[in-house]
Design a protein around this motif. Structure first.
Motif, mmCIF file in Angstrom:
data_model
loop_
_atom_site.group_PDB
_atom_site.id
_atom_site.type_symbol
_atom_site.label_atom_id
_atom_site.label_comp_id
_atom_site.label_asym_id
_atom_site.label_seq_id
_atom_site.Cartn_x
_atom_site.Cartn_y
_atom_site.Cartn_z
ATOM 1 N N GLY A 1 63.960 15.420 127.220
ATOM 2 C CA GLY A 1 64.633 14.236 126.529
ATOM 3 C C GLY A 1 63.828 13.407 125.835
ATOM 4 O O GLY A 1 64.549 12.432 125.147
ATOM 5 N N GLN A 2 62.571 13.582 125.477
ATOM 6 C CA GLN A 2 61.693 12.902 124.816
ATOM 7 C C GLN A 2 61.125 13.590 123.584
ATOM 8 O O GLN A 2 60.908 14.630 123.682
ATOM 9 N N ALA A 3 61.026 13.190 122.391
ATOM 10 C CA ALA A 3 60.142 13.586 121.325
ATOM 11 C C ALA A 3 59.694 12.404 120.424
ATOM 12 O O ALA A 3 60.312 11.327 120.183
ATOM 13 N N GLY A 4 58.684 12.458 119.955
ATOM 14 C CA GLY A 4 58.007 11.573 119.144
ATOM 15 C C GLY A 4 57.672 10.019 119.810
ATOM 16 O O GLY A 4 57.801 9.104 119.303
ATOM 17 N N GLY A 5 57.463 10.299 121.015
ATOM 18 C CA GLY A 5 57.442 9.074 121.960
ATOM 19 C C GLY A 5 58.740 8.197 122.026
ATOM 20 O O GLY A 5 58.604 7.220 122.710
ATOM 21 N N VAL A 6 59.834 8.826 121.838
ATOM 22 C CA VAL A 6 61.302 8.378 122.098
ATOM 23 C C VAL A 6 61.952 8.982 122.983
ATOM 24 O O VAL A 6 62.026 10.239 123.009
ATOM 25 N N GLN A 7 62.434 8.204 124.072
ATOM 26 C CA GLN A 7 63.042 8.934 125.235
ATOM 27 C C GLN A 7 64.581 8.539 124.832
ATOM 28 O O GLN A 7 65.234 7.882 124.990
ATOM 29 N N VAL A 8 65.122 9.758 124.403
ATOM 30 C CA VAL A 8 66.601 9.830 124.143
ATOM 31 C C VAL A 8 67.743 9.786 125.214
ATOM 32 O O VAL A 8 68.504 9.360 125.372
ATOM 33 N N LEU A 9 67.211 10.948 126.103
ATOM 34 C CA LEU A 9 67.804 11.337 127.372
ATOM 35 C C LEU A 9 66.888 11.381 128.446
ATOM 36 O O LEU A 9 65.612 11.609 128.073
ATOM 37 N N HIS A 10 67.156 11.054 129.714
ATOM 38 C CA HIS A 10 66.438 11.214 130.703
ATOM 39 C C HIS A 10 66.105 12.772 131.396
ATOM 40 O O HIS A 10 66.939 13.378 130.941
ATOM 41 N N PRO A 11 65.095 12.944 131.931
ATOM 42 C CA PRO A 11 64.846 14.519 132.101
ATOM 43 C C PRO A 11 65.603 15.004 133.104
ATOM 44 O O PRO A 11 66.201 15.941 133.040
ATOM 45 N N GLY A 12 66.304 14.235 134.445
ATOM 46 C CA GLY A 12 67.275 14.809 134.825
ATOM 47 C C GLY A 12 68.610 14.925 134.000
ATOM 48 O O GLY A 12 69.231 16.014 134.627
ATOM 49 N N THR A 13 69.134 14.271 133.093
ATOM 50 C CA THR A 13 69.880 14.594 132.373
ATOM 51 C C THR A 13 70.074 16.203 131.620
ATOM 52 O O THR A 13 71.038 16.946 131.684
ATOM 53 N N VAL A 14 68.864 16.148 131.140
ATOM 54 C CA VAL A 14 68.325 17.632 130.326
ATOM 55 C C VAL A 14 68.655 18.628 131.282
ATOM 56 O O VAL A 14 69.072 19.739 131.156
ATOM 57 N N LYS A 15 68.191 18.441 132.649
ATOM 58 C CA LYS A 15 68.310 19.581 133.548
ATOM 59 C C LYS A 15 69.700 19.840 133.896
ATOM 60 O O LYS A 15 70.054 20.811 134.178
ATOM 61 N N PHE A 16 70.453 18.886 134.089
ATOM 62 C CA PHE A 16 71.725 18.882 134.423
ATOM 63 C C PHE A 16 72.498 19.627 133.160
ATOM 64 O O PHE A 16 73.222 20.723 133.264
ATOM 65 N N MET A 17 72.091 19.329 131.879
ATOM 66 C CA MET A 17 72.845 19.899 130.875
ATOM 67 C C MET A 17 72.491 21.464 130.763
ATOM 68 O O MET A 17 73.108 22.131 130.080
ATOM 69 N N THR A 18 71.395 21.788 131.218
ATOM 70 C CA THR A 18 70.772 23.361 130.783
ATOM 71 C C THR A 18 70.933 24.221 132.159
ATOM 72 O O THR A 18 70.294 24.993 132.223
ATOM 73 N N ALA A 19 71.523 23.760 133.164
ATOM 74 C CA ALA A 19 71.292 24.251 134.541
ATOM 75 C C ALA A 19 72.397 25.606 134.514
ATOM 76 O O ALA A 19 72.044 26.388 135.366
ATOM 77 N N GLY A 20 73.341 25.536 133.723
ATOM 78 C CA GLY A 20 74.424 26.740 134.015
ATOM 79 C C GLY A 20 75.460 26.366 134.863
ATOM 80 O O GLY A 20 75.134 26.118 136.414
ATOM 81 N N ALA A 21 76.590 25.940 134.635
ATOM 82 C CA ALA A 21 77.546 25.434 135.652
ATOM 83 C C ALA A 21 78.988 26.311 135.756
ATOM 84 O O ALA A 21 79.836 25.920 136.519
ATOM 85 N N LEU A 22 79.062 27.505 135.384
ATOM 86 C CA LEU A 22 79.951 28.455 135.656
ATOM 87 C C LEU A 22 80.218 28.900 136.870
ATOM 88 O O LEU A 22 79.108 29.677 137.486
ATOM 89 N N SER A 23 81.303 29.258 137.477
ATOM 90 C CA SER A 23 81.746 30.217 138.648
ATOM 91 C C SER A 23 81.662 31.658 138.229
ATOM 92 O O SER A 23 81.551 31.899 136.888
ATOM 93 N N GLY A 24 81.546 32.426 139.439
ATOM 94 C CA GLY A 24 81.517 33.798 138.898
ATOM 95 C C GLY A 24 82.725 34.376 138.011
ATOM 96 O O GLY A 24 82.659 35.024 137.089
ATOM 97 N N VAL A 25 83.976 33.815 138.260
ATOM 98 C CA VAL A 25 85.255 34.052 137.573
ATOM 99 C C VAL A 25 85.071 33.577 136.125
ATOM 100 O O VAL A 25 85.510 34.310 135.108
ATOM 101 N N GLN A 26 84.583 32.447 135.866
ATOM 102 C CA GLN A 26 84.358 31.827 134.686
ATOM 103 C C GLN A 26 83.459 32.414 133.867
ATOM 104 O O GLN A 26 83.359 32.711 132.485
ATOM 105 N N GLU A 27 82.025 32.888 134.403
ATOM 106 C CA GLU A 27 81.101 33.791 133.647
ATOM 107 C C GLU A 27 81.731 35.153 133.242
ATOM 108 O O GLU A 27 81.379 35.418 132.272
ATOM 109 N N GLU A 28 82.527 35.720 133.934
ATOM 110 C CA GLU A 28 83.390 36.929 133.505
ATOM 111 C C GLU A 28 84.329 36.784 132.319
ATOM 112 O O GLU A 28 84.227 37.487 131.353
ATOM 113 N N ALA A 29 84.653 35.426 132.209
ATOM 114 C CA ALA A 29 85.629 35.196 131.119
ATOM 115 C C ALA A 29 84.840 34.749 129.946
ATOM 116 O O ALA A 29 85.274 35.352 128.762
ATOM 117 N N LEU A 30 83.558 34.406 130.355
ATOM 118 C CA LEU A 30 82.744 34.103 129.006
ATOM 119 C C LEU A 30 82.073 35.456 128.435
ATOM 120 O O LEU A 30 82.189 35.696 127.031
#
Length: 392
Positions: free
Chosen positions: A283-312
């Motif tokens: 969440g940080q670049a150039g000394g600027v904290q745009v998002l918090h680390p936990g937010t980025v972790k949430f964003m990039t964790a992968g959220a789908l169930s097995g059925v949803q992944e099959e649809a993807l």
């Protein structure tokens, strides 16, 4: 090693231009936040004989979506938005929605939430795939196109309101379908922030990150840097594409009424790298904290169930082995994937061929920019990123 990677990328890119896979494009690779190499080839505008340059501006189309997700999560961080909140809180047209089932409409068993939109599990779709849901979306985009360059173009908020009247493709949360969720999120950002979507992005993402060439249109003084979009003719030759698609004004010559969170932004390779590097660096670049680390972790964790992944994987056959989260693919099983990467690699692409990835395990960012109709993730993009992943 840097020179070896650049030489390989340059050869692959040059050959693709020679074989008319694209008119021109560029590749930027960073590791640990530092540039590894940059390569470019071909023409940004073949008719004007204007070559691709480092500051060429490209239409992102769906590579706008991760930026929209970041804007939404910023509102969540600030306590202004709840992921479990029904979209009807902001757009009453989302109350008592109907769901298409076996060619008829039934009542929705639950409301679409902000989280459903972030993960594309709410049942909103694009057009072109038939059925009652697809037909509604076809008609909606046709209306948008009719008004696009007139005196009363459809706004972000009006589009969002009309989406609430669309039949859903499935019961919210039960499956996955690519669609207009990011556009709806742009409207939600407006409703929550009290600003236009473009203003919110400028204040909270673009300006803090120094993304000076990113926005929903190209000012006149920068228009000579905008790449031309191309499409193949019946003989396979690339010719300029001048059409407007998904409510996006191809010429990018005016501030649009519809600021599309799903497809509307333009950017440069360096600008988008600033955004990607921010995510990769917690969440940080150039000394600027745009998002918090936990937010980025949430964003990039992968959220789908097995059925949803099959649809993807059914919708995007090249995304076997992937999950999806916050408008981005997230690699779960590299052995099933058709692109090299480590578990946790994430990113997205665009209709005209722009593509990005962050690979946290390798500390790697890959940005590929091009402009060709109906491209998405091309074989060329896979070849280029495979070269980079092999050397990382």
């Amino acid at each position: 090693m840097k020179e070896e990677i650049k030489e390989k990328l340059q050869r692959v890119l040059d050959r693709a231009v020679e074989e008319k896979e694209l008119a021109g494009g560029s590749v930027l690779v960073l590791k640990g936040g530092q540039e590894v190499c940059y390569a470019e080839s071909g023409m940004a505008d073949r008719e004007e004989k204007r070559p691709v340059a480092r500051d060429t501006i490209y239409r992102l189309y769906s590579m706008s979506k991760p930026i929209t997700a970041a804007a939404v999560m910023k509102l969540v961080e600030d306590g202004l938005l709840d992921l479990a909140e029904p979209v009807s809180t902001f757009f009453p047209s989302f109350q008592k929605q109907m769901v298409e089932k076996d060619g008829r409409l039934v009542e929705s068993c639950r409301e679409v939430t902000v989280q459903h939109l972030l993960h594309m599990t709410g049942g909103l779709v694009y057009g072109g795939r038939g059925g009652l849901t697809g037909e509604y979306m076809d008609q909606l985009f046709e209306e948008m196109d009719r008004r696009l360059l007139g005196e009363s173009p459809m706004s972000t908020a009006e589009f969002g309101d009309l989406l609430g009247k669309a039949p859903l493709a499935f019961q919210p949360g039960q499956s996955w379908r690519y669609g207009t969720s990011a556009d709806m999120l742009g409207a939600v950002v407006e409703a929550v922030s009290g600003k236009t979507f473009g203003e919110y992005l400028e204040e909270n993402i673009f300006r803090p990150l120094g993304m000076v060439d990113t926005g929903f249109y190209v000012p006149e003084e920068k228009r000579s840097r905008l790449a031309t979009a191309y499409e193949p003719d019946s003989q396979g030759n690339l010719v300029p594409y001048r059409g407007n698609h998904l409510g996006i004004i191809n010429a990018m010559d005016r501030r649009p009424a519809f600021e599309s969170g799903g497809a509307g932004l333009v950017s440069t390779a360096d600008d988008y790298a600033r955004f990607a590097r921010m995510l990769l660096n917690g969440g940080q670049a150039g000394g600027v904290q745009v998002l918090h680390p936990g937010t980025v972790k949430f964003m990039t964790a992968g959220a789908l169930s097995g059925v949803q992944e099959e649809a993807l994987a059914d919708y995007f056959t090249n995304l076997c082995g992937y999950s999806y989260s916050c408008l981005m693919r997230v690699l779960k099983d590299p052995g099933k994937a058709r692109m090299l990467g480590n578990p946790g690699e994430y990113g997205w692409d665009g209709w005209l061929g722009c593509h990005f990835l962050n690979d946290p395990a390798a500390g790697l960012t890959f940005i590929f920019m091009m402009q060709k109709k109906d491209a998405g993730t091309t074989p060329l993009a896979r070849k280029l990123r495979n070269v980079v992943m092999c050397e990382s």
